[in-house]
Design an enzyme around this catalytic site. Structure first.
Site, PDB file in Angstrom:
ATOM      1  N   HIS A  80       5.847   1.746 -10.744  1.00  0.00           N
ATOM      2  CA  HIS A  80       4.970   1.190  -9.711  1.00  0.00           C
ATOM      3  C   HIS A  80       5.461  -0.196  -9.349  1.00  0.00           C
ATOM      4  CE1 HIS A  80       1.322  -0.009  -7.586  1.00  0.00           C
ATOM      5  NE2 HIS A  80       1.067   1.288  -7.502  1.00  0.00           N
ATOM      6  N   ASP A 118      -0.402   9.197  -9.793  1.00  0.00           N
ATOM      7  CA  ASP A 118       0.016  10.541  -9.389  1.00  0.00           C
ATOM      8  C   ASP A 118       0.489  11.419 -10.543  1.00  0.00           C
ATOM      9  OD1 ASP A 118      -0.425  10.295  -6.594  1.00  0.00           O
ATOM     10  OD2 ASP A 118       1.340   9.033  -6.442  1.00  0.00           O
TER      11      ASP A 118
HETATM   12  C1  SDX Z   1       1.741   5.363  -5.252  1.00  0.00           C
HETATM   13  O1  SDX Z   1       1.931   0.620  -3.985  1.00  0.00           O
HETATM   14  C2  SDX Z   1       0.889   1.281  -4.341  1.00  0.00           C
HETATM   15  O2  SDX Z   1      -0.114   0.734  -4.675  1.00  0.00           O
HETATM   16  C3  SDX Z   1       1.010   2.792  -4.294  1.00  0.00           C
HETATM   17  C4  SDX Z   1      -0.101   3.621  -4.970  1.00  0.00           C
HETATM   18  C5  SDX Z   1      -1.394   3.563  -4.190  1.00  0.00           C
HETATM   19  O3  SDX Z   1      -2.452   3.805  -4.790  1.00  0.00           O
HETATM   20  O4  SDX Z   1      -1.355   3.321  -2.984  1.00  0.00           O
HETATM   21  O5  SDX Z   1      -0.298   3.214  -6.295  1.00  0.00           O
HETATM   22  C6  SDX Z   1       0.286   5.135  -4.964  1.00  0.00           C
HETATM   23  O6  SDX Z   1       2.506   5.384  -4.342  1.00  0.00           O
HETATM   24  C7  SDX Z   1       2.196   5.516  -6.700  1.00  0.00           C
HETATM   25  C8  SDX Z   1       3.725   5.627  -6.831  1.00  0.00           C
HETATM   26  C9  SDX Z   1       4.107   7.095  -6.690  1.00  0.00           C
HETATM   27  N1  SDX Z   1       5.583   7.267  -6.679  1.00  0.00           N
HETATM   28  C10 SDX Z   1       6.249   7.856  -7.672  1.00  0.00           C
HETATM   29  O7  SDX Z   1       5.687   8.236  -8.697  1.00  0.00           O
HETATM   30  C11 SDX Z   1       7.715   8.077  -7.402  1.00  0.00           C
HETATM   31  C12 SDX Z   1       8.544   7.593  -8.554  1.00  0.00           C
HETATM   32  N2  SDX Z   1       8.468   6.168  -8.624  1.00  0.00           N
HETATM   33  C13 SDX Z   1       9.487   5.355  -8.013  1.00  0.00           C
HETATM   34  O8  SDX Z   1      10.006   5.856  -6.833  1.00  0.00           O
HETATM   35  C14 SDX Z   1       9.182   3.852  -8.003  1.00  0.00           C
HETATM   36  O9  SDX Z   1       8.804   3.499  -9.299  1.00  0.00           O
HETATM   37  C15 SDX Z   1       8.196   3.245  -6.997  1.00  0.00           C
HETATM   38  C16 SDX Z   1       8.521   3.616  -5.564  1.00  0.00           C
HETATM   39  C17 SDX Z   1       6.766   3.702  -7.311  1.00  0.00           C
HETATM   40  C18 SDX Z   1       8.271   1.691  -7.108  1.00  0.00           C
HETATM   41  O10 SDX Z   1       9.498   1.250  -6.648  1.00  0.00           O
HETATM   42  P1  SDX Z   1      10.052  -0.245  -6.787  1.00  0.00           P
HETATM   43  O11 SDX Z   1       8.981  -1.164  -7.148  1.00  0.00           O
HETATM   44  O12 SDX Z   1      10.814  -0.544  -5.544  1.00  0.00           O
HETATM   45  O13 SDX Z   1      11.026  -0.173  -8.006  1.00  0.00           O
HETATM   46  P2  SDX Z   1      12.544   0.261  -7.988  1.00  0.00           P
HETATM   47  O14 SDX Z   1      12.704   1.529  -7.234  1.00  0.00           O
HETATM   48  O15 SDX Z   1      13.362  -0.906  -7.511  1.00  0.00           O
HETATM   49  O16 SDX Z   1      12.806   0.538  -9.502  1.00  0.00           O
HETATM   50  C19 SDX Z   1      13.239  -0.453 -10.411  1.00  0.00           C
HETATM   51  C20 SDX Z   1      14.125   0.231 -11.417  1.00  0.00           C
HETATM   52  C21 SDX Z   1      15.329   0.929 -10.774  1.00  0.00           C
HETATM   53  O17 SDX Z   1      16.343   1.004 -11.750  1.00  0.00           O
HETATM   54  P3  SDX Z   1      17.594   0.003 -11.676  1.00  0.00           P
HETATM   55  O18 SDX Z   1      18.191   0.164 -10.268  1.00  0.00           O
HETATM   56  O19 SDX Z   1      17.087  -1.367 -11.890  1.00  0.00           O
HETATM   57  O20 SDX Z   1      18.552   0.489 -12.725  1.00  0.00           O
HETATM   58  O21 SDX Z   1      13.421   1.281 -12.090  1.00  0.00           O
HETATM   59  C22 SDX Z   1      14.003   2.552 -11.780  1.00  0.00           C
HETATM   60  C23 SDX Z   1      14.842   2.331 -10.515  1.00  0.00           C
HETATM   61  O22 SDX Z   1      15.879   3.279 -10.407  1.00  0.00           O
HETATM   62  N3  SDX Z   1      12.886   3.475 -11.534  1.00  0.00           N
HETATM   63  C24 SDX Z   1      12.850   4.712 -11.965  1.00  0.00           C
HETATM   64  C25 SDX Z   1      11.592   5.228 -11.569  1.00  0.00           C
HETATM   65  N4  SDX Z   1      10.924   4.268 -10.919  1.00  0.00           N
HETATM   66  C26 SDX Z   1      11.720   3.193 -10.898  1.00  0.00           C
HETATM   67  N5  SDX Z   1      13.734   5.456 -12.625  1.00  0.00           N
HETATM   68  C27 SDX Z   1      13.392   6.721 -12.900  1.00  0.00           C
HETATM   69  N6  SDX Z   1      12.200   7.290 -12.553  1.00  0.00           N
HETATM   70  C28 SDX Z   1      11.296   6.546 -11.900  1.00  0.00           C
HETATM   71  N7  SDX Z   1      10.126   7.084 -11.548  1.00  0.00           N
END
Ligand code: SDX
Length: 432
Positions: free
Chosen positions: A308, A366
């Site tokens: 998140h 989720d």
């Molecule tokens: C919702 O914003 C809100 O409030 C949203 C929400 C709401 O109520 O409105 O809470 C609802 O959207 C929940 C989120 C649902 N999405 C997912 O479950 C999809 C999986 N999650 C990711 O796509 C991600 O964690 C996000 C989109 C939720 C957050 O993205 P960020 O803050 O931009 O973080 P990032 O992508 O830059 O990640 C940082 C690091 C990265 O690794 P490095 O490049 O540093 O090596 O963490 C890794 C990412 O690759 N990472 C994950 C991961 N989430 C982040 N790696 C594997 N699996 C994951 N789920």
């Protein structure tokens, strides 16, 4: 007390500049950089709004490090335990919890706006039966502005209120119709004797041939899930609604934009993606291989329902949903549900794995919601539509707040241009 200032200095000798620091009621201070361009000719660069507050808001507060979520100051744990969804909707929209009389009136108004214009039903037949429910929802909700011309004067508070009631009241009807259309069953008209949630479940699962009997445990679970999804400050879809609203677009169009934004798998679409991921993993013995693929960033594999932008600690909603999940599976005698066990095993592995620990990746709202929906008999493709139904309350409250905000301006970010500088046009005959 003297105004707090932040000083921006430059390494090229340009004189430093002070900016006011604004303090909220709780949470981090923000540096007011609105005058930056006028004073320096420079913009800030912040793709993804990593460090940018896009607005002031009184509605929802999150402390991502502590795992705190509050609607209008009330902790989500208390709200989810003690309130009904419409009570929460009243709170989010009006700022205060309703007394009995206020709640009664609010419920009465919502209840008496649940029907949709009969002609709206014809929209559905324009879609393929196998269309994704979110595609249908975007279209039908956007189309509401073609039916309710009398409530789209955004500068009139009463008109905004009527639109808000229409959206909150009609979303369950429209969402259920979307499901009925995919199954080929007849649309069910709302039954005003039922509660908001029972009415929704009735329109989803009732048929003209058989009586639908609501199950109180399952209704309560659905009500709680709607509460947990009702608002979440400036997430992507809410920011989309605000951006659309900043242009003066009507509320139905803005909410439709929010639905489109919610659909993405990085946002609300993650609930559907979690179930697809669990189906793909299939068995606990395959978890290590899946986790390895995620860590290797192989083929964009992600642990859906994890991570998140704001929560760097357990999402408090995920904890509550996990508990609700237990209750629902118990009630339905599905304690040994394979998917739930698989999800818990996957969560355990991830929470102990250095990759996820280092990046502070925890289950979000989720991760478990889909298992509850599935147990309630809701098909996977409908999951995000139910998120949209609940989030409509937050969207409409945030939109209303935006319209009433004296600082409100059309949202118009700038860019760091990296394309070609001016060059002379080359006629076709001279191109290589
Ligand atoms: C919702 O914003 C809100 O409030 C949203 C929400 C709401 O109520 O409105 O809470 C609802 O959207 C929940 C989120 C649902 N999405 C997912 O479950 C999809 C999986 N999650 C990711 O796509 C991600 O964690 C996000 C989109 C939720 C957050 O993205 P960020 O803050 O931009 O973080 P990032 O992508 O830059 O990640 C940082 C690091 C990265 O690794 P490095 O490049 O540093 O090596 O963490 C890794 C990412 O690759 N990472 C994950 C991961 N989430 C982040 N790696 C594997 N699996 C994951 N789920």
């Amino acid at each position: 007390m003297a105004e707090k200032l932040a000083t921006l200095s430059f390494s090229d000798g340009t004189p430093s500049i002070d900016f006011p620091v604004l303090t909220g009621s709780v949470g981090p201070d923000v540096i007011d950089v609105r005058a930056l361009y006028a004073k320096t000719g420079k913009f800030t660069y912040d793709p993804g709004f990593m460090s940018t507050a896009s607005c002031r808001s009184n509605i929802t507060y999150i402390d991502g490090d502590q795992g705190i979520l509050q609607y209008r100051g009330y902790p989500i744990e208390q709200i989810a335990e003690d309130c009904s969804f419409l009570e929460v909707a009243y709170l989010i929209m009006n700022g205060e919890l309703p007394n009995q009389k206020q709640l009664g009136e609010f419920v009465d108004i919502v209840t008496h706006h649940t029907m949709v214009h009969e002609q709206l039903m014809r929209f559905y037949s324009g879609f393929r039966r196998d269309a994704h429910p979110m595609a249908v929802l975007c279209g039908v909700v956007g189309a509401l502005s073609a039916f309710y011309h009398d409530s789209i004067n955004i500068h009139d508070a009463r008109s905004r209120e009527i639109s808000a009631f229409r959206l909150i009241a009609k979303l369950p009807t429209i969402t259920a119709m979307t499901y009925k259309y995919t199954t080929g069953q007849p649309f069910m008209y709302p039954k005003n004797a039922l509660s908001y949630v029972d009415n929704f479940l009735y329109m989803m699962f009732g048929t003209p041939c058989e009586e639908y009997k609501p199950n109180p445990t399952l209704s309560r679970a659905m009500d709680r899930i709607l509460i947990l999804h009702a608002d979440h400050e400036q997430n992507a879809s809410t920011s989309t609604v605000r951006l659309a609203g900043s242009t003066g677009a009507n509320p139905f169009a803005c909410i439709s934009a929010g639905i489109a934004s919610l659909w993405g798998p990085a946002h609300g679409g993650a609930n559907e993606a979690v179930l697809k991921m669990l189906a793909e993993i299939e068995d606990a013995k395959n978890i290590p291989a899946f986790i390895k693929r995620v860590k290797d960033k192989d083929g964009h594999a992600m642990l859906m329902g994890f991570g998140h932008r704001v929560y760097k600690n357990y999402d408090p909603r995920a904890k509550i949903i996990q508990k609700t999940c237990h209750e629902v599976l118990e009630e339905l005698d599905l304690k040994d549900d394979k998917l739930f066990k698989l999800a818990m095993a996957l969560e355990k592995v991830a929470l102990e794995d250095e990759y996820f620990v280092k990046r502070k990746l925890y289950p979000n709202v989720d991760f478990y919601s889909g298992i509850v929906y599935k147990a309630l008999g809701i098909p996977v493709a409908m999951f995000t539509a139910i998120f949209a139904l609940a989030r409509t309350v937050g969207w409409i409250a945030q939109w209303n707040e935006l319209i009433s905000d004296p600082d409100q301006k059309i949202g118009r970010p700038r860019q760091l241009f990296t394309g070609a500088a001016r060059r002379e046009f080359v006629p076709m005959a001279k191109r290589k």
